[in-house]
Scaffold this motif. Structure first.
Motif, PDB file in Angstrom:
ATOM      1  N   SER A 712      56.134 -67.163 -15.655  1.00  0.00           N
ATOM      2  CA  SER A 712      56.381 -67.959 -14.451  1.00  0.00           C
ATOM      3  C   SER A 712      57.625 -67.423 -13.759  1.00  0.00           C
ATOM      4  N   TYR A 713      57.794 -67.794 -12.516  1.00  0.00           N
ATOM      5  CA  TYR A 713      58.910 -67.255 -11.744  1.00  0.00           C
ATOM      6  C   TYR A 713      60.228 -67.943 -12.077  1.00  0.00           C
ATOM      7  N   PHE A 714      61.302 -67.207 -12.010  1.00  0.00           N
ATOM      8  CA  PHE A 714      62.654 -67.802 -11.941  1.00  0.00           C
ATOM      9  C   PHE A 714      63.086 -67.722 -10.495  1.00  0.00           C
ATOM     10  N   PRO A 715      64.026 -68.532 -10.017  1.00  0.00           N
ATOM     11  CA  PRO A 715      64.835 -69.463 -10.796  1.00  0.00           C
ATOM     12  C   PRO A 715      64.167 -70.771 -11.213  1.00  0.00           C
ATOM     13  N   GLU A 716      62.915 -71.027 -10.772  1.00  0.00           N
ATOM     14  CA  GLU A 716      62.303 -72.326 -11.062  1.00  0.00           C
ATOM     15  C   GLU A 716      62.237 -72.622 -12.558  1.00  0.00           C
ATOM     16  N   THR A 717      62.081 -71.573 -13.398  1.00  0.00           N
ATOM     17  CA  THR A 717      61.941 -71.847 -14.843  1.00  0.00           C
ATOM     18  C   THR A 717      63.206 -71.510 -15.638  1.00  0.00           C
ATOM     19  N   ASN A 718      64.288 -71.171 -14.949  1.00  0.00           N
ATOM     20  CA  ASN A 718      65.546 -70.943 -15.686  1.00  0.00           C
ATOM     21  C   ASN A 718      66.019 -72.219 -16.381  1.00  0.00           C
ATOM     22  N   ALA A 719      65.594 -73.344 -15.858  1.00  0.00           N
ATOM     23  CA  ALA A 719      65.970 -74.638 -16.452  1.00  0.00           C
ATOM     24  C   ALA A 719      65.440 -74.787 -17.873  1.00  0.00           C
ATOM     25  N   LEU A 720      64.443 -73.983 -18.232  1.00  0.00           N
ATOM     26  CA  LEU A 720      63.826 -74.079 -19.562  1.00  0.00           C
ATOM     27  C   LEU A 720      64.605 -73.300 -20.627  1.00  0.00           C
ATOM     28  N   VAL A 721      65.520 -72.412 -20.195  1.00  0.00           N
ATOM     29  CA  VAL A 721      66.191 -71.505 -21.132  1.00  0.00           C
ATOM     30  C   VAL A 721      67.451 -72.172 -21.702  1.00  0.00           C
ATOM     31  N   PRO A 722      67.441 -72.558 -22.989  1.00  0.00           N
ATOM     32  CA  PRO A 722      68.659 -73.150 -23.560  1.00  0.00           C
ATOM     33  C   PRO A 722      69.826 -72.163 -23.507  1.00  0.00           C
ATOM     34  N   LEU A 723      71.019 -72.684 -23.272  1.00  0.00           N
ATOM     35  CA  LEU A 723      72.195 -71.805 -23.160  1.00  0.00           C
ATOM     36  C   LEU A 723      72.383 -70.991 -24.434  1.00  0.00           C
ATOM     37  N   GLU A 724      72.044 -71.622 -25.577  1.00  0.00           N
ATOM     38  CA  GLU A 724      72.239 -70.947 -26.869  1.00  0.00           C
ATOM     39  C   GLU A 724      71.167 -69.890 -27.140  1.00  0.00           C
ATOM     40  N   HIS A 725      70.100 -69.895 -26.336  1.00  0.00           N
ATOM     41  CA  HIS A 725      68.980 -68.989 -26.588  1.00  0.00           C
ATOM     42  C   HIS A 725      69.292 -67.651 -25.911  1.00  0.00           C
ATOM     43  N   HIS A 726      69.966 -66.789 -26.630  1.00  0.00           N
ATOM     44  CA  HIS A 726      70.396 -65.534 -26.011  1.00  0.00           C
ATOM     45  C   HIS A 726      70.329 -64.400 -27.025  1.00  0.00           C
ATOM     46  N   ALA A 727      70.594 -63.191 -26.543  1.00  0.00           N
ATOM     47  CA  ALA A 727      70.535 -62.002 -27.396  1.00  0.00           C
ATOM     48  C   ALA A 727      71.681 -62.031 -28.407  1.00  0.00           C
ATOM     49  N   GLU A 728      71.361 -61.640 -29.643  1.00  0.00           N
ATOM     50  CA  GLU A 728      72.403 -61.492 -30.662  1.00  0.00           C
ATOM     51  C   GLU A 728      73.421 -60.461 -30.161  1.00  0.00           C
ATOM     52  N   ARG A 729      74.686 -60.740 -30.375  1.00  0.00           N
ATOM     53  CA  ARG A 729      75.780 -59.836 -30.032  1.00  0.00           C
ATOM     54  C   ARG A 729      76.009 -59.713 -28.518  1.00  0.00           C
ATOM     55  N   ALA A 730      74.968 -59.499 -27.734  1.00  0.00           N
ATOM     56  CA  ALA A 730      75.176 -59.252 -26.291  1.00  0.00           C
ATOM     57  C   ALA A 730      75.208 -60.546 -25.493  1.00  0.00           C
ATOM     58  N   ARG A 731      74.619 -61.647 -26.047  1.00  0.00           N
ATOM     59  CA  ARG A 731      74.577 -62.958 -25.362  1.00  0.00           C
ATOM     60  C   ARG A 731      73.883 -62.877 -24.004  1.00  0.00           C
ATOM     61  N   THR A 732      72.935 -61.972 -23.845  1.00  0.00           N
ATOM     62  CA  THR A 732      72.090 -61.950 -22.644  1.00  0.00           C
ATOM     63  C   THR A 732      71.086 -63.091 -22.782  1.00  0.00           C
ATOM     64  N   PRO A 733      70.973 -63.990 -21.788  1.00  0.00           N
ATOM     65  CA  PRO A 733      70.010 -65.089 -21.918  1.00  0.00           C
ATOM     66  C   PRO A 733      68.608 -64.562 -22.263  1.00  0.00           C
ATOM     67  N   ALA A 734      67.945 -65.223 -23.247  1.00  0.00           N
ATOM     68  CA  ALA A 734      66.623 -64.747 -23.697  1.00  0.00           C
ATOM     69  C   ALA A 734      65.523 -65.330 -22.813  1.00  0.00           C
ATOM     70  N   SER A 735      65.626 -65.009 -21.522  1.00  0.00           N
ATOM     71  CA  SER A 735      64.707 -65.595 -20.521  1.00  0.00           C
ATOM     72  C   SER A 735      63.301 -65.038 -20.596  1.00  0.00           C
ATOM     73  N   LYS A 736      63.124 -64.003 -21.367  1.00  0.00           N
ATOM     74  CA  LYS A 736      61.792 -63.404 -21.464  1.00  0.00           C
ATOM     75  C   LYS A 736      61.065 -63.848 -22.733  1.00  0.00           C
ATOM     76  N   SER A 737      61.622 -64.839 -23.418  1.00  0.00           N
ATOM     77  CA  SER A 737      60.995 -65.256 -24.673  1.00  0.00           C
ATOM     78  C   SER A 737      61.327 -66.721 -24.970  1.00  0.00           C
ATOM     79  N   ILE A 738      60.817 -67.622 -24.142  1.00  0.00           N
ATOM     80  CA  ILE A 738      61.166 -69.047 -24.252  1.00  0.00           C
ATOM     81  C   ILE A 738      60.057 -69.782 -25.006  1.00  0.00           C
TER      82      ILE A 738
END
Ligand code: SF4
Length: 748
Positions: A712-738
């Motif tokens: 689905s498109y962002f920014p409409e679905t960015n609301a679904l990404v928990p802040l803690e759900h991010h890449a190990e070490r890099a802390r890139t939001p894991a927006s491609k795997s929710i």
């Protein structure tokens, strides 16, 4: 842009006549047909301006039309004749504007003067520049510590503005310099710096003309880097194997008709891009890369001399991939052993291979591991430091790489701070600052209360929207340097300011005349950019001028001649040359047509890592901490009428979507499995240890995507990404795997 809301199947090649039609619509909709056409002739030209779109490099020599359809949209939206005036703000309350969608906000036009938020009227009111700078300076100097302020940077900021900005922030006393890199290629930087000694890709555009194979992971160039299709087309036509890995069938990776090819345009022809197209499951790329490496090692198709001379850790790595279990590789990748062996065979047959990747690789919990496995694949066959080969993380924003090079980084190296302090005679702060996630947490916890953004749309681009909006509203002051109205202006602190700046296409007149800025593209080419159009309003300032005047107002005892530096940007570049390695003799070298290439040690097979060698790292599949019981995984994507969070239009031509944003792409198998129908309205809920997050009213679109995967498109679905759900070490939001589930919309 079509008014009708419809879904169909797009069977034409990417590009082609529809790209010209869409470009015309963009110029017409922004009422700049003639002005826009004239402006485009200077786009990406040596004496012109750098397209404010993506970071794809320019060909040298340049063609007359050095732009793509999405470049036209970016330029038309900046050169638009529409204006957001004080009358517009007087008419519309912030509460009313907040109820409008992002496309509406973008479509209102260019900001024209500084505005300050008036809580009594819930409206923005005009404010003078001096008063605006005094307000910000007052708030900053009232803080108990400089670390209570956050200075965000969007990747459109020029090198000169970025250098001055980081200098100001460090003279002010903090390293709180989060930037959009944190949300896109941070994982590439962390992975490659540790493994190869440089966080950047090593290939140049010329390498695309020499590669025998180009592997593309988690990237949709047809929409996000459209001029890349021209390189892929030429490569495909000369027999280069192009191998795509993407859960979604993306039209640009299948077939392309080059709008600049009379033969293809008049003859109705097109070129097949990907010779092989694999659709791994979301999050399956680590398993894919591991399987490819396994086959290379087991077939002993490795470059032993390169490995012995330039690398460390091969034996342990080889043992780990030999031990990898095929059943697990198939299950985790979502591809069959036959497909994986076929792809590995193509890789082995190629004597020179480029690996490209985008957000589909970086925005995952294990993205650093995946990128190190991809780089290991290159090392196995010595595919770095030779023509036609190497790693190619394709950057998004036009100068996101340049900003990091200029020092926009919350974790600056001691060596950089030493040089900066010596050049400007001050003691830079040494404690690392907040990255993007850290900045959000600090505002939410009230550890930070002033937020300053140099460009961008923080409130829309970041994950966990409700939490971010809460955090920004807790600030004492929020300030945005922007060209257009956006969501972040409406999610504001107790006090709020909007500071309108010049765009890339506009003349930047300073005391010593019209000024040029510089940018660095995805392949480390540094070049000039000079605007040509009169500014959208007489009250705009350039980004460097905004920083200089803010610094002069905030740091009255600073020894840096801020206002003198912005009289002539050559003066800023002379200081950059003293601080940033690789920029020696900057002013002369950058005036060469097309600019200069920033040296990448990997091109000489020099790996400035801790060991002085390139490293093989073991990343077992099993330790995937991100696994969850969620029935489905969703990836956020852009539509074709969108650039990052900027929504130019409501169509997504290549995916057959017209006039719609709230759509969810789903496989036929999952529709049947879940008892849902194509076109049905659903709510999407993400499942996380701290609770659930839901977005409502999405239309299901039956699409060629693996089972268990949604998009689905962002920014409409960015609301679904928990802040803690991010890449190990890099802390890139894991927006491609929710991790999500679907439920029928109550609204339906
Ligand atoms: S490929 Fe990127 S930089 Fe080039 S014209 Fe298109 S949007 Fe602009």
């Amino acid at each position: 842009m079509s008014d009708k809301k419809s879904i169909d199947v797009y069977l034409k090649p990417a590009g082609g006549w529809d790209a010209l039609k869409s470009s015309w619509h963009a110029l017409r909709d922004q009422q700049v047909v003639l002005k826009g056409a004239g402006t485009l002739l200077r786009a990406n030209q040596p004496s012109g301006f750098d397209c404010p779109g993506c970071a794809w490099p320019d060909r040298n020599p340049h063609s007359t039309f050095e732009f793509c359809e999405n470049g036209v949209k970016a330029v038309a939206n900046e050169a638009t004749s529409k204006r957001v005036t004080r009358e517009f703000f007087a008419e519309h309350s912030v509460q009313w504007l907040s109820q409008q969608d992002d496309h509406f906000l973008e479509a209102q036009g260019r900001l024209t003067e500084p505005m300050a938020y008036d809580a009594a009227g819930d409206r923005y009111r005009p404010i003078g520049w001096d008063e605006a700078f005094a307000t910000i300076a007052g708030s900053l100097n009232a803080l108990a510590s400089p670390d209570e302020a956050i200075f965000y940077t969007s990747g459109r900021t020029s090198n000169e503005a970025a250098f001055l900005y980081q200098l100001f922030v460090r003279e002010y006393g903090t390293n709180n310099l989060p930037d959009c890199s944190n949300m896109c290629h941070e994982a590439s930087g962390v992975a490659l710096t540790e493994q190869l000694g440089s966080g950047k890709g090593s290939v140049t555009l010329e390498d695309f003309e020499l590669a025998e194979a180009i592997f593309i992971f988690g990237q949709n160039p047809g929409t996000n880097h459209p001029r890349m299709l021209a390189e892929l087309r030429d490569a495909s036509r000369r027999g280069c194997r192009i191998v795509a890995f993407n859960p979604l069938r993306e039209r640009g990776l299948e077939r392309f008709a080059n709008p600049q090819s009379p033969a293809e345009m008049l003859g109705g022809g097109s070129t097949k891009i990907a010779s092989e197209y694999y659709q791994p499951r979301i999050g399956g790329d680590l398993a894919v890369a591991t399987a490819l490496a396994k086959v290379v090692v087991e077939r002993d198709a490795v470059d032993r001399e390169f490995i012995a001379t330039h690398t460390l850790g091969f034996e342990e790595f080889a043992a780990s991939v030999r031990a990898a279990d095929w059943d697990e590789l198939e299950r985790e990748s979502g591809l069959s052993r036959a497909q994986l062996e076929e792809a590995a065979g193509i890789y082995i047959d190629s004597r020179a291979t480029i690996l490209c990747w985008g957000m589909g690789i970086t925005q995952h919990p294990r993205s650093v591991a995946t990128i190190q496995m991809l780089a290991a694949l290159l090392l196995l066959r010595g595919n770095i430091g030779k023509p036609g080969a190497g790693p190619c993380p394709v950057r998004g924003h036009s100068n996101v790489q340049g900003d990091r090079t200029m020092g926009i980084y919350e974790q600056p190296s001691p060596a950089f701070l030493d040089r900066l302090g010596a050049e400007f005679d001050f003691q830079p702060p040494r404690e690392h600052g907040y990255d993007t996630i850290g900045a959000i947490e600090a505002m939410h916890d009230r550890r930070a209360s002033v937020f300053f953004a140099m460009g961008g749309n923080f409130a829309a681009a970041t994950p966990d929207s409700a939490h971010v909006h809460e955090a920004m509203r807790r600030c004492e002051l929020t300030v945005h340097v922007s060209t257009k109205l956006n969501r972040s202006h409406l999610v504001h602190g107790r006090q709020a300011l909007i500071l309108p700046c010049l765009g890339r296409t506009e003349i930047d007149l300073q005391a010593n005349g019209p000024q040029a800025v510089t940018v660095e593209d995805s392949m480390s080419m540094v070049h000039l950019s000079s605007g040509m159009n009169p500014p959208a309003s007489d009250y705009l300032l350039s980004e460097p001028a905004i920083v200089a005047r803010l610094a002069a107002a905030t740091l009255p005892r600073s020894r840096t001649p801020w206002l003198w530096l912005v009289e002539d940007y050559d003066r800023i570049r002379e200081r950059i040359a003293q601080v940033i390695s690789g920029f020696e003799d900057f002013n002369r070298r950058v005036r060469a047509p097309g600019g200069f290439h920033l040296h990448h040690p990997g091109r000489e097979r020099v790996f400035p890592t801790a060991s002085g060698k390139a490293g093989f790292f073991v990343h077992p599949l099993s330790s995937d901490s991100s696994k969850s019981e969620a029935p489905l995984r969703l990836m956020t994507v852009r539509s074709h009428d969108q650039y990052n969070t900027t929504v130019y239009g409501l169509d997504d031509r290549y995916r057959g979507v017209h006039g719609l944003r709230r759509v969810c792409f789903i496989s036929t198998h999952d529709l049947q499995r879940l008892g849902l129908r194509d076109g049905e309205m659903v709510d999407i809920t993400s499942l996380w240890r701290d609770g659930e997050r839901t977005v409502t009213g999405f239309r299901l679109v039956e699409y060629d995507i693996p089972s268990g995967c949604l998009a689905s498109y962002f920014p409409e679905t960015n609301a679904l990404v928990p802040l803690e759900h991010h890449a190990e070490r890099a802390r890139t939001p894991a927006s491609k795997s929710i991790p999500v589930r679907l439920s029928r919309s109550a609204a339906a």
